[in-house]
Design a protein around this motif. Sequence first.
Motif, mmCIF file in Angstrom:
data_model
loop_
_atom_site.group_PDB
_atom_site.id
_atom_site.type_symbol
_atom_site.label_atom_id
_atom_site.label_comp_id
_atom_site.label_asym_id
_atom_site.label_seq_id
_atom_site.Cartn_x
_atom_site.Cartn_y
_atom_site.Cartn_z
ATOM 1 N N THR A 628 0.835 -1.199 0.000
ATOM 2 C CA THR A 628 0.000 0.000 0.000
ATOM 3 C C THR A 628 0.874 1.254 0.000
ATOM 4 N N ALA A 629 1.934 1.233 0.800
ATOM 5 C CA ALA A 629 2.834 2.395 0.844
ATOM 6 C C ALA A 629 3.487 2.621 -0.518
ATOM 7 N N ALA A 630 3.882 1.541 -1.175
ATOM 8 C CA ALA A 630 4.537 1.686 -2.479
ATOM 9 C C ALA A 630 3.551 2.212 -3.523
ATOM 10 N N TYR A 631 2.348 1.665 -3.528
ATOM 11 C CA TYR A 631 1.332 2.178 -4.462
ATOM 12 C C TYR A 631 1.114 3.668 -4.230
ATOM 13 N N ASP A 632 1.039 4.050 -2.964
ATOM 14 C CA ASP A 632 0.781 5.453 -2.654
ATOM 15 C C ASP A 632 1.943 6.357 -3.038
ATOM 16 N N ALA A 633 3.133 5.801 -3.094
ATOM 17 C CA ALA A 633 4.316 6.593 -3.418
ATOM 18 C C ALA A 633 4.594 6.580 -4.923
ATOM 19 N N TYR A 634 3.615 6.195 -5.720
ATOM 20 C CA TYR A 634 3.781 6.125 -7.179
ATOM 21 C C TYR A 634 4.927 5.200 -7.556
ATOM 22 N N ASP A 635 5.081 4.149 -6.761
ATOM 23 C CA ASP A 635 6.135 3.177 -7.018
ATOM 24 C C ASP A 635 5.506 1.790 -7.175
ATOM 25 N N PRO A 636 4.726 1.584 -8.215
ATOM 26 C CA PRO A 636 4.050 0.299 -8.371
ATOM 27 C C PRO A 636 5.033 -0.831 -8.642
ATOM 28 N N ALA A 637 6.242 -0.497 -9.100
ATOM 29 C CA ALA A 637 7.238 -1.538 -9.362
ATOM 30 C C ALA A 637 7.574 -2.265 -8.062
ATOM 31 N N GLU A 638 7.720 -1.486 -7.010
ATOM 32 C CA GLU A 638 8.037 -2.071 -5.710
ATOM 33 C C GLU A 638 6.853 -2.916 -5.214
ATOM 34 N N ALA A 639 5.650 -2.406 -5.418
ATOM 35 C CA ALA A 639 4.465 -3.160 -5.012
ATOM 36 C C ALA A 639 4.423 -4.499 -5.753
ATOM 37 N N ALA A 640 4.699 -4.463 -7.037
ATOM 38 C CA ALA A 640 4.648 -5.687 -7.847
ATOM 39 C C ALA A 640 5.710 -6.679 -7.392
ATOM 40 N N ARG A 641 6.885 -6.160 -7.077
ATOM 41 C CA ARG A 641 7.966 -7.030 -6.631
ATOM 42 C C ARG A 641 7.589 -7.725 -5.313
ATOM 43 N N LEU A 642 7.066 -6.954 -4.369
ATOM 44 C CA LEU A 642 6.678 -7.503 -3.067
ATOM 45 C C LEU A 642 5.570 -8.556 -3.222
ATOM 46 N N LEU A 643 4.610 -8.258 -4.073
ATOM 47 C CA LEU A 643 3.483 -9.162 -4.236
ATOM 48 C C LEU A 643 3.904 -10.457 -4.921
ATOM 49 N N HIS A 644 4.787 -10.330 -5.890
ATOM 50 C CA HIS A 644 5.262 -11.514 -6.594
ATOM 51 C C HIS A 644 5.970 -12.440 -5.615
ATOM 52 N N SER A 645 6.838 -11.837 -4.824
ATOM 53 C CA SER A 645 7.619 -12.641 -3.898
ATOM 54 C C SER A 645 6.721 -13.265 -2.823
ATOM 55 N N PHE A 646 5.792 -12.495 -2.297
ATOM 56 C CA PHE A 646 4.921 -13.041 -1.261
ATOM 57 C C PHE A 646 4.002 -14.130 -1.810
ATOM 58 N N ALA A 647 3.334 -13.809 -2.921
ATOM 59 C CA ALA A 647 2.336 -14.746 -3.442
ATOM 60 C C ALA A 647 2.989 -16.038 -3.903
ATOM 61 N N TRP A 648 4.133 -15.913 -4.534
ATOM 62 C CA TRP A 648 4.758 -17.105 -5.107
ATOM 63 C C TRP A 648 5.405 -17.962 -4.024
ATOM 64 N N SER A 649 6.340 -17.363 -3.286
ATOM 65 C CA SER A 649 7.127 -18.215 -2.376
ATOM 66 C C SER A 649 6.408 -18.473 -1.065
ATOM 67 N N GLU A 650 5.892 -17.426 -0.451
ATOM 68 C CA GLU A 650 5.370 -17.622 0.901
ATOM 69 C C GLU A 650 3.974 -18.229 0.890
ATOM 70 N N LEU A 651 3.101 -17.653 0.051
ATOM 71 C CA LEU A 651 1.723 -18.138 0.067
ATOM 72 C C LEU A 651 1.574 -19.445 -0.718
ATOM 73 N N ALA A 652 1.937 -19.422 -2.002
ATOM 74 C CA ALA A 652 1.658 -20.587 -2.856
ATOM 75 C C ALA A 652 2.570 -21.760 -2.517
ATOM 76 N N ASP A 653 3.816 -21.497 -2.164
ATOM 77 C CA ASP A 653 4.708 -22.608 -1.852
ATOM 78 C C ASP A 653 4.616 -23.016 -0.383
ATOM 79 N N TRP A 654 5.080 -22.147 0.500
ATOM 80 C CA TRP A 654 5.169 -22.521 1.904
ATOM 81 C C TRP A 654 3.823 -22.729 2.586
ATOM 82 N N ALA A 655 2.983 -21.706 2.509
ATOM 83 C CA ALA A 655 1.739 -21.769 3.280
ATOM 84 C C ALA A 655 0.865 -22.935 2.825
ATOM 85 N N VAL A 656 0.819 -23.157 1.531
ATOM 86 C CA VAL A 656 -0.015 -24.252 1.020
ATOM 87 C C VAL A 656 0.530 -25.597 1.502
#
Length: 742
Positions: A628-656
């Motif tokens: 949210t902070a990155a989106y608000d700072a007009y830095d969607p690249a950072e938001a995308a990077r964080l989401l990719h890493s979280f969704a892929w490794s932590e959520l889809a791999d580990w948590a599942v």
Amino acid sequence: MTDAAGRRELPKTYDPQAVEGPTYQRWLEMGAFRADAASQRPHFSIALPPPNVTGSLHIGHALDHTFQDYLARMHRMRGHEVLWLPGMDHAGIATQNVVERELAKQGKTRFDLGREAFVERVWAWKAESGGRILGQMQRLGDSVDWSRERFTMDEGLSRAVREVFVSLYEQGLLYRGQRIINWCPRCLTALSDIEVEHEEVPGELAYLRYPLADGSGALVVATSRAETMLGDTGVAVHPDDPRYRDMIGRTVRLPLVDREIPVVADAAVDREFGTGAVKVTPAHDPNDYEIAQRHGLEAVNILTEEAVVNANGGRFEGLDRYAAREAVEQALAAEGLLEKVTEAPHAVGHCYRCKTEVEPRLSLQWFVATKPLAAEAMEAVRSGQTRFEPARYARTFFTWMEGIRDWCVSRQLWWGHRIPAWYCPNGHVTVARQDPSACAECGATELRQDDDVLDTWFSSGLWPFSTLGWPDDTEDLRAFYPTSVLVTGYDIIFFWVARMMMFGCHFQPAAPFRVVAIHGMVRDAQGKKMSKSFGNVIDPLELMDRYGTDALRFALIRGANPGSDVPLATEWVEGARNFANKLWNLGRFVLSSVPEGTKPEDLPAADQRSLSDRWLLSRLERTRAAVTAAYDAYDPAEAARLLHSFAWSELADWAVELAKPRLAAGGEDARRAGAVLAYALDVTMRLLHPVMPFVTEELGRATACAGSPAWRRSRSGPHRSAVARPPRCWPPVPSCTCRWRA
Ligand SMILES: [Zn+2]
Ligand SMILES: [Zn+2]
């Protein structure tokens, strides 16, 4: 497709083509992008930089639009009333060229048709072939309000143009004057300074000998354009140059033309250039024109509009400028007056549309006096009314504004806003809001309207308020002006941003935008500019066909570091497609393996959570805050990077993996594990939605009836984060009354 329990079953793989079109149609049908000016919610508005009516979607648009779309969607999800207003620019020269080329195929020119028929022809072309880009914007998922689509030549915007022209004239900020302007001998029109591209070309420096009139010697001048000597009306030297001190005030006899011209002293002369003595050709060089003004030298125009020597060129009449150069040098050489010719590459201006070498030309044009307008615009940035993101681009803006020269706004074209000025036989000018029937000064009724049209940027400079109904006082104008943010590439800060700032600050109570968010240019993976000649151009439509729209959007946004150029490779889009598939599989797994009736909002109480639940929820909250902070700072690249890493490794791999045995064991713990997973998936989809709207919407629809549109119409007021609320039910139940259930 639903299973026995009424749950939607997802196909095995994500098929973008099957999802995107229908999803976009559904959004349109439900009016998801329509803004309500009367709404009490906080307003958020963006004016889409209008693409040219001739244009089709290129990779630069794809980035620019995705950037705006993420902002629009995010603000809707926060419960804001969002207007993202689309439209097109009539693109004077570009459009006229397209239609002229079509005519040329039939062996005709615009002059064969005449003005009226030609302009009709352009409108017909627009109706038939123009605006292809609008459909392509739908493919990209642009969440614009189509009910408010505008065109710079439509009736309302034309009225705004006229109002501004007449007001500036009345305020003394718009005038007609003789100036040296940039002239394209092919397009036959004046060009503004920024429509000229300077390019180093191989050239020459010819040293010409001008005999003194009294026969006591000669002066040698150097020039890269020998043919212009036919229009010389003086020779200038620096007043402090000892070499020429005793020449000042004498006269030389101009060879070939046989005209006596004075030697004048002017501090603007560069002593280091050539011999230190320069020829003065006022009609064909802006610096010479200024020297001539100071010394009362005449201006002799030697070229026609097509850059062919005219009658003032004597025996060289009829030669084009390049042939004339050679002929003049030969003639001088024959008389022993050509000292030498050396090679000297130099920068030459070219027409940005047709690449023809620009010819400086003395002509009568309309100008906007930009200095006072620029002062107002700079003040708006200095006072913080408008902020640049990243802040360093404010400097670019100031540099341009401080050095700004009066803006030549007349164009010798037929396609555009015709200049609202009429001339009477007695030489008076009438500038009026309504077509006049008689001269304002002498009452003469034989009036002739100015033939020229306005620079395209004149109307696009009014875009943030003309599109909202100005000059009328409309509800839209009051609700959505000033706009919240302008998103644009750094390449048009001069062309466009500066002009919108000047007009907005001058004609409205406030500057046109609160924030100007600047992004870079899309380049290839090596950082090279994309161009046809390098063969490295990437076609966004082809990528959307192959990998899906979300993949293209994600790859672009992931590379869009604030204000910097954006590298892009096809493989990265492929990688983003794999990410979309990963999300799909994650959604399928959660949908099929959580116990029936599991709702994300049924999160277990804190003391009921397992270690892995606590770990996942804590990682999720951190991700949410940072994204949210990155989106608000007009830095969607950072938001995308964080989401990719979280969704892929932590959520889809580990948590599942951690949840699998618990889900398999069944009972209360399976319910708890399921609820945590469902919640994490839901939040992640919401966070990703602004960048990847299609796959997240489809998963949201499948897994919860309160999918993205509910985020749009959150009833609980503005939220601090984009995703504060869980969906209402999970999985969708037949009795759900959620109004957005599709
Ligand atoms: Zn041109
Ligand atoms: Zn008159």
